[in-house]
Design a protein around this motif. Structure first.
Motif, PDB file in Angstrom:
ATOM      1  N   LYS A  17       0.832  -1.201   0.000  1.00 16.52           N
ATOM      2  CA  LYS A  17       0.000   0.000   0.000  1.00 16.52           C
ATOM      3  C   LYS A  17       0.870   1.255   0.000  1.00 16.52           C
ATOM      4  O   LYS A  17       0.652   2.188  -0.782  1.00 16.52           O
ATOM      5  CB  LYS A  17      -0.912  -0.005   1.217  1.00 16.52           C
ATOM      6  N   THR A  18       1.877   1.281   0.855  1.00 13.94           N
ATOM      7  CA  THR A  18       2.739   2.461   0.988  1.00 13.94           C
ATOM      8  C   THR A  18       3.546   2.708  -0.287  1.00 13.94           C
ATOM      9  O   THR A  18       3.573   3.826  -0.814  1.00 13.94           O
ATOM     10  CB  THR A  18       3.696   2.292   2.176  1.00 13.94           C
ATOM     11  N   VAL A  19       4.198   1.656  -0.794  1.00 15.75           N
ATOM     12  CA  VAL A  19       5.056   1.805  -1.970  1.00 15.75           C
ATOM     13  C   VAL A  19       4.236   2.186  -3.208  1.00 15.75           C
ATOM     14  O   VAL A  19       4.624   3.077  -3.973  1.00 15.75           O
ATOM     15  CB  VAL A  19       5.855   0.520  -2.236  1.00 15.75           C
ATOM     16  N   SER A  20       3.115   1.540  -3.405  1.00 19.10           N
ATOM     17  CA  SER A  20       2.312   1.804  -4.608  1.00 19.10           C
ATOM     18  C   SER A  20       1.715   3.204  -4.588  1.00 19.10           C
ATOM     19  O   SER A  20       1.716   3.894  -5.615  1.00 19.10           O
ATOM     20  CB  SER A  20       1.215   0.756  -4.753  1.00 19.10           C
ATOM     21  N   VAL A  21       1.212   3.655  -3.447  1.00 11.85           N
ATOM     22  CA  VAL A  21       0.611   4.989  -3.369  1.00 11.85           C
ATOM     23  C   VAL A  21       1.675   6.073  -3.544  1.00 11.85           C
ATOM     24  O   VAL A  21       1.513   6.995  -4.356  1.00 11.85           O
ATOM     25  CB  VAL A  21      -0.125   5.174  -2.027  1.00 11.85           C
ATOM     26  N   ILE A  22       2.762   5.956  -2.801  1.00  9.78           N
ATOM     27  CA  ILE A  22       3.828   6.970  -2.902  1.00  9.78           C
ATOM     28  C   ILE A  22       4.483   6.920  -4.280  1.00  9.78           C
ATOM     29  O   ILE A  22       4.730   7.952  -4.905  1.00  9.78           O
ATOM     30  CB  ILE A  22       4.882   6.758  -1.797  1.00  9.78           C
ATOM     31  N   GLY A  23       4.755   5.718  -4.775  1.00 13.73           N
ATOM     32  CA  GLY A  23       5.424   5.569  -6.062  1.00 13.73           C
ATOM     33  C   GLY A  23       4.622   6.169  -7.206  1.00 13.73           C
ATOM     34  O   GLY A  23       5.162   6.926  -8.029  1.00 13.73           O
ATOM     35  N   HIS A  24       3.336   5.867  -7.270  1.00 13.59           N
ATOM     36  CA  HIS A  24       2.510   6.403  -8.359  1.00 13.59           C
ATOM     37  C   HIS A  24       2.268   7.900  -8.211  1.00 13.59           C
ATOM     38  O   HIS A  24       2.144   8.613  -9.211  1.00 13.59           O
ATOM     39  CB  HIS A  24       1.180   5.649  -8.437  1.00 13.59           C
ATOM     40  N   THR A  25       2.225   8.379  -6.991  1.00 16.20           N
ATOM     41  CA  THR A  25       2.084   9.827  -6.776  1.00 16.20           C
ATOM     42  C   THR A  25       3.318  10.565  -7.282  1.00 16.20           C
ATOM     43  O   THR A  25       3.213  11.614  -7.927  1.00 16.20           O
ATOM     44  CB  THR A  25       1.857  10.137  -5.286  1.00 16.20           C
ATOM     45  N   VAL A  26       4.481  10.001  -7.002  1.00 15.17           N
ATOM     46  CA  VAL A  26       5.735  10.614  -7.466  1.00 15.17           C
ATOM     47  C   VAL A  26       5.809  10.608  -8.984  1.00 15.17           C
ATOM     48  O   VAL A  26       6.166  11.617  -9.616  1.00 15.17           O
ATOM     49  CB  VAL A  26       6.951   9.877  -6.863  1.00 15.17           C
ATOM     50  N   LEU A  27       5.471   9.477  -9.600  1.00 10.68           N
ATOM     51  CA  LEU A  27       5.532   9.390 -11.059  1.00 10.68           C
ATOM     52  C   LEU A  27       4.547  10.365 -11.712  1.00 10.68           C
ATOM     53  O   LEU A  27       4.865  10.997 -12.729  1.00 10.68           O
ATOM     54  CB  LEU A  27       5.228   7.967 -11.521  1.00 10.68           C
ATOM     55  N   ALA A  28       3.361  10.492 -11.138  1.00 11.82           N
ATOM     56  CA  ALA A  28       2.379  11.439 -11.670  1.00 11.82           C
ATOM     57  C   ALA A  28       2.884  12.873 -11.549  1.00 11.82           C
ATOM     58  O   ALA A  28       2.692  13.690 -12.454  1.00 11.82           O
ATOM     59  CB  ALA A  28       1.055  11.280 -10.932  1.00 11.82           C
ATOM     60  N   SER A  29       3.543  13.181 -10.446  1.00 13.77           N
ATOM     61  CA  SER A  29       4.097  14.525 -10.246  1.00 13.77           C
ATOM     62  C   SER A  29       5.195  14.821 -11.252  1.00 13.77           C
ATOM     63  O   SER A  29       5.262  15.923 -11.814  1.00 13.77           O
ATOM     64  CB  SER A  29       4.646  14.660  -8.816  1.00 13.77           C
ATOM     65  N   LEU A  30       6.050  13.843 -11.498  1.00  8.68           N
ATOM     66  CA  LEU A  30       7.105  14.020 -12.493  1.00  8.68           C
ATOM     67  C   LEU A  30       6.520  14.219 -13.886  1.00  8.68           C
ATOM     68  O   LEU A  30       7.028  15.012 -14.682  1.00  8.68           O
ATOM     69  CB  LEU A  30       8.035  12.803 -12.486  1.00  8.68           C
ATOM     70  N   LEU A  31       5.445  13.496 -14.161  1.00  6.66           N
ATOM     71  CA  LEU A  31       4.778  13.630 -15.456  1.00  6.66           C
ATOM     72  C   LEU A  31       4.254  15.050 -15.647  1.00  6.66           C
ATOM     73  O   LEU A  31       4.429  15.656 -16.712  1.00  6.66           O
ATOM     74  CB  LEU A  31       3.629  12.631 -15.549  1.00  6.66           C
ATOM     75  N   VAL A  32       3.616  15.601 -14.621  1.00  9.94           N
ATOM     76  CA  VAL A  32       3.071  16.963 -14.711  1.00  9.94           C
ATOM     77  C   VAL A  32       4.184  17.987 -14.896  1.00  9.94           C
ATOM     78  O   VAL A  32       4.078  18.897 -15.735  1.00  9.94           O
ATOM     79  CB  VAL A  32       2.241  17.293 -13.455  1.00  9.94           C
ATOM     80  N   LEU A  33       5.260  17.833 -14.141  1.00 12.93           N
ATOM     81  CA  LEU A  33       6.374  18.780 -14.246  1.00 12.93           C
ATOM     82  C   LEU A  33       6.987  18.750 -15.637  1.00 12.93           C
ATOM     83  O   LEU A  33       7.305  19.801 -16.215  1.00 12.93           O
ATOM     84  CB  LEU A  33       7.432  18.452 -13.190  1.00 12.93           C
ATOM     85  N   ARG A  34       7.156  17.554 -16.182  1.00 11.11           N
ATOM     86  CA  ARG A  34       7.753  17.446 -17.508  1.00 11.11           C
ATOM     87  C   ARG A  34       6.803  17.993 -18.569  1.00 11.11           C
ATOM     88  O   ARG A  34       7.231  18.628 -19.544  1.00 11.11           O
ATOM     89  CB  ARG A  34       8.107  15.999 -17.807  1.00 11.11           C
ATOM     90  N   ALA A  35       5.516  17.758 -18.405  1.00 14.52           N
ATOM     91  CA  ALA A  35       4.542  18.230 -19.384  1.00 14.52           C
ATOM     92  C   ALA A  35       4.509  19.754 -19.441  1.00 14.52           C
ATOM     93  O   ALA A  35       4.308  20.336 -20.519  1.00 14.52           O
ATOM     94  CB  ALA A  35       3.158  17.691 -19.034  1.00 14.52           C
ATOM     95  N   LYS A  36       4.708  20.410 -18.311  1.00 12.34           N
ATOM     96  CA  LYS A  36       4.682  21.873 -18.280  1.00 12.34           C
ATOM     97  C   LYS A  36       5.815  22.484 -19.104  1.00 12.34           C
ATOM     98  O   LYS A  36       5.684  23.608 -19.602  1.00 12.34           O
ATOM     99  CB  LYS A  36       4.767  22.361 -16.835  1.00 12.34           C
ATOM    100  N   SER A  37       6.910  21.771 -19.232  1.00 13.97           N
ATOM    101  CA  SER A  37       8.055  22.292 -19.988  1.00 13.97           C
ATOM    102  C   SER A  37       8.076  21.795 -21.431  1.00 13.97           C
ATOM    103  O   SER A  37       9.055  21.999 -22.145  1.00 13.97           O
ATOM    104  CB  SER A  37       9.364  21.897 -19.293  1.00 13.97           C
ATOM    105  N   THR A  38       6.999  21.134 -21.851  1.00  8.31           N
ATOM    106  CA  THR A  38       6.924  20.565 -23.204  1.00  8.31           C
ATOM    107  C   THR A  38       6.046  21.428 -24.096  1.00  8.31           C
ATOM    108  O   THR A  38       4.939  21.801 -23.711  1.00  8.31           O
ATOM    109  CB  THR A  38       6.364  19.134 -23.160  1.00  8.31           C
ATOM    110  N   ASN A  39       6.546  21.711 -25.287  1.00 10.32           N
ATOM    111  CA  ASN A  39       5.792  22.460 -26.283  1.00 10.32           C
ATOM    112  C   ASN A  39       5.292  21.484 -27.349  1.00 10.32           C
ATOM    113  O   ASN A  39       6.086  20.981 -28.147  1.00 10.32           O
ATOM    114  CB  ASN A  39       6.662  23.540 -26.919  1.00 10.32           C
ATOM    115  N   PRO A  40       3.996  21.208 -27.396  1.00 13.60           N
ATOM    116  CA  PRO A  40       3.482  20.214 -28.359  1.00 13.60           C
ATOM    117  C   PRO A  40       3.752  20.566 -29.815  1.00 13.60           C
ATOM    118  O   PRO A  40       3.754  19.670 -30.670  1.00 13.60           O
ATOM    119  CB  PRO A  40       1.971  20.215 -28.077  1.00 13.60           C
TER     120      PRO A  40
END
Length: 400
Positions: free
Chosen positions: A349-372
């Motif tokens: 429970k701990t690893v999956s919740v924290i792990g997916h939250t971190v990956l989602a956060s990284l995805l958002v940060l990277r998307a903000k710096s991307t020009n489609p």
């Protein structure tokens, strides 16, 4: 008489050969050709160079090295007032059998799209661990079963990339001029020979495994990969957005996850049970892969529009497709957090919740710096998504 030579895929100009001067970098449209050094002809690639080249410096120090580790084959001899550089081939890049072999291997590396092949290797290796329940399961039979799955699926993966390039040569002249069939590193005959060898190896290994789940998985993977690319009234799914999304989901989610899982269970003599973790992996990777397929087409709008390939990006615009895919991916990560939080194991429970939250956060940060609308930016984002996939193959072991 002069000749032209395309640089690497990350630059906006190309090299122009003039016998009296050598090579000039010109800021113009992308092209590709072979160059001559004396009486010898050889293909060359150089690194990205968006700024003026200093004639006093080596070409490699004047230009930014590309992330694909393109070979540095030239040195600066001089520069013009317009920012054009006169360069010459490196002396150590003569036409020898060693250099020819090296170039062919480099070309095959690009031809096989290593990031996709690596994803297949990591994915199969990870999913093959899901049926194991104890250390005793790490038996010789398991490792034989792992190789039986790795080899045919890897061949099928490279086949899918190769057949797509064989069919799309004209489109790739616009979208991906660095690919071997377009650049001339591989002839069409060599491309067909590679595809034939991959097909034979793929099915030979699947048949010799005597594993029904594995053979069915490889066969379905092969058929989807073929239907995605080949010209036929009912096929060529890449030109049909919905079928293109299904193809990517089928290749990366619906085939590999369950068939490898069942194959390893069969090898180990375990009862064939569809577990919670493999069910999650099948659904998550199918959704992720469908989004990958749509994002992959975003930088290719120019060539797709010219050849009538009505991808989602051509129909609805790059920014809308990018935003939609981002939201779907975030929804998938949100669902993964919910599924992980429902686990009866505190560690999972701990690893999956924290792990997916971190990956989602990284995805958002990277998307903000991307020009489609910037092909390089979108391509970089696309490659970043594969890194998230690699990480997900670790987290699926905590979705129990």
């Amino acid at each position: 008489m002069s000749q032209t030579l395309m640089h690497s895929r990350f630059s906006s100009g190309f090299l122009h050969h003039q016998p009296e001067k050598g090579f000039l970098t010109l800021q113009t449209q992308r092209r590709h050709a072979k160059t001559l050094k004396g009486e010898k002809e050889f293909p060359s690639r150089v690194v990205s160079c968006h700024k003026n080249v200093d004639s006093s410096k080596n070409f490699s120090s004047s230009c930014e090295k590309s992330k694909t580790q393109e070979k540095i084959l030239a040195q600066t001899l001089g520069a013009t007032s317009d920012g054009e550089a006169i360069v010459q081939p490196n002396n150590d890049f003569e036409v020898t059998w060693q250099n020819t072999l090296r170039r062919k291997w480099d070309a095959f590396s690009i031809f096989s799209r290593p990031y996709s092949a690596i994803c297949t290797i990591i994915g199969i290796s990870s999913v093959s661990l899901l049926p194991l329940t104890s250390v005793a399961d790490f038996s010789p039979a398991y490792f034989v079963g792992l190789l039986q799955a790795l080899i045919p699926f890897l061949c099928a993966n490279i086949y899918t990339s190769a057949i797509n390039q064989l069919v799309d040569v004209d489109i790739d002249k616009i979208n991906k001029p660095y690919l071997p069939l377009v650049s001339g590193e591989f002839s069409m005959g060599e491309g067909r020979a590679i595809v034939s060898a991959l097909t034979f190896t793929c099915f030979a290994m699947a048949i010799m495994s005597h594993s029904v789940p594995l053979f069915v998985g490889v066969l379905v993977y092969f058929l989807i990969g073929t239907a995605y690319s080949v010209e036929h009234p009912l096929l060529r799914w890449k030109t049909k957005p919905a079928m293109a999304a299904f193809s990517m989901a089928g290749l990366m989610g619906l085939t590999i996850q369950p068939t490898v899982f069942y194959h390893i269970q069969n090898v180990l003599g375990k009862p064939m049970v569809f577990s919670r973790s493999v069910a999650f992996a099948t659904m998550f990777f199918s959704i992720f892969a469908a989004c990958l397929g749509a994002i992959k087409d975003i930088p290719d709008v120019e060539g797709d529009r010219e050849f009538g390939n009505l991808t989602f990006s051509v129909r609805y615009g790059q920014e809308k497709v990018f935003s939609f895919c981002l939201n779907v991916l975030l929804l998938a990560y949100g669902s993964a957090v919910v599924v992980g939080a429902s686990s009866s194991s505190l560690l999972c429970k701990t690893v999956s919740v924290i792990g997916h939250t971190v990956l989602a956060s990284l995805l958002v940060l990277r998307a903000k710096s991307t020009n489609p609308k910037d092909p390089e930016s979108t391509q970089s984002f696309y490659m970043f998504l594969f890194k998230l996939l690699y990480a997900e193959y670790v987290l699926i072991h905590f979705m129990r």
